[in-house]
Design an enzyme around this catalytic site. Structure first.
Site, PDB file in Angstrom:
ATOM      1  CB  ALA A 151      -1.778   6.134  11.366  1.00 54.27           C
ATOM      2  CB  CYS A 152      -1.557   1.913   9.019  1.00 50.76           C
ATOM      3  SG  CYS A 152      -0.440   3.097   8.228  1.00 50.76           S
ATOM      4  CB  VAL A 153      -4.329  -0.436  13.064  1.00 50.05           C
ATOM      5  CG1 VAL A 153      -5.451  -1.246  13.713  1.00 50.05           C
ATOM      6  CG2 VAL A 153      -3.087  -1.309  12.900  1.00 50.05           C
TER       7      VAL A 153
ATOM      8  CB  THR B 187      -6.960  -0.886   7.905  1.00 53.07           C
ATOM      9  OG1 THR B 187      -5.784  -0.445   7.199  1.00 53.07           O
ATOM     10  CG2 THR B 187      -7.368  -2.249   7.383  1.00 53.07           C
TER      11      THR B 187
ATOM     12  CE  LYS C 182      -0.777   0.238   5.040  1.00 47.42           C
ATOM     13  NZ  LYS C 182      -0.098   1.500   5.379  1.00 47.42           N
TER      14      LYS C 182
END
Length: 245
Positions: free
Chosen positions: A179-181, A184, A147
């Site tokens: 952020a990313c978790v 998502t 990603k």
């Protein structure tokens, strides 16, 4: 909050303050109808976000809390992977890297994110940086998704390949909680998947960030469940499949 801000922070005092804040917020949320359950579905996939060397090992700007990584996240992931593999269920390992890392380049796959965080240090040419940690390395039949943005769904094939496999539930692990978790999970719910955040398998860099984000995520975007609960769920699906054969 920098390392200088947090190095002398008493973990017990931080935990006490967070629990006090969560208790007050829980009352407010429940009075207003938050903290409902989305529940487990019939066909889950494991989506592991950025558990690659730049995040899981020391020495990188992206390095996360090593104590939690080694004591909780990696062992928890190993248990989840064992259960998913035994049940023959989909596993997607997500990582992040960039091909054009010159911040002065007129065109780059970093977009504008490098103006906020040091994504230029995760160079696609250095595979060791973005390779999944060898302790939880993919096996044959598992997919590694690259990603470019925070969410594993944003601009990627993730939603399509999950739907093509009949997945209705995603168990999300990885870093970072803020952020990313988090993004998502938010995008997963928006795309129609039941979202489960696996408590012990989610980390970050800054004290208190994991606890706060998991509390808030559980109120709005996903069910936060323990590794034990998730493994029991997966093992139950495997047992039911075997019984039906």
């Amino acid at each position: 909050m920098s390392d200088l801000d947090t190095k002398d922070l008493d973990p017990k005092e931080l935990d006490r303050l967070l629990k006090q804040a969560f208790a007050a917020a829980t009352k407010l949320y429940q009075e207003r109808g938050f903290q409902r359950r989305v529940g487990f579905g019939k066909r889950p996939a494991l989506v592991s976000v950025d558990l690659a060397n730049a995040w899981t090992r020391p020495g990188n700007p992206f390095t996360c809390d090593q104590d939690k990584m080694d004591a909780e996240i990696i062992p928890g992931m190993q248990r989840l992977l064992t259960a998913f593999r035994a049940a023959n269920l989909p596993v997607i390992h997500v990582t992040t890297a960039y091909e054009i890392t010159d911040r002065e380049a007129p065109f780059t796959d970093m977009g504008l994110w490098h103006n906020k965080i040091p994504i230029d240090v995760v160079n696609l040419k250095d595979k060791d940086l973005w390779a999944i940690d060898s302790r939880i390395a993919p096996v044959e039949g598992e997919y590694t998704l690259l990603k470019k943005r925070a969410s594993a769904f944003h601009g990627t094939e993730l939603g399509g390949i999950l739907r093509a496999s009949g997945v209705d539930t995603i168990l999300v692990t990885g870093v970072t909680a803020c952020a990313c978790v988090r993004t998502t999970l938010c995008d997963g719910l928006a795309d129609g998947f039941r979202t489960i955040a696996v408590r012990e398998c989610i980390g970050d860099r800054v004290p208190g960030v994991v606890d706060y984000n998991l509390f808030d995520i559980d109120a709005k975007f996903a069910d936060v469940e323990s590794v034990d609960t998730c493994v029991s769920y997966i093992e139950g699906l495997g047992a039911a499949r075997i019984a039906a054969e």
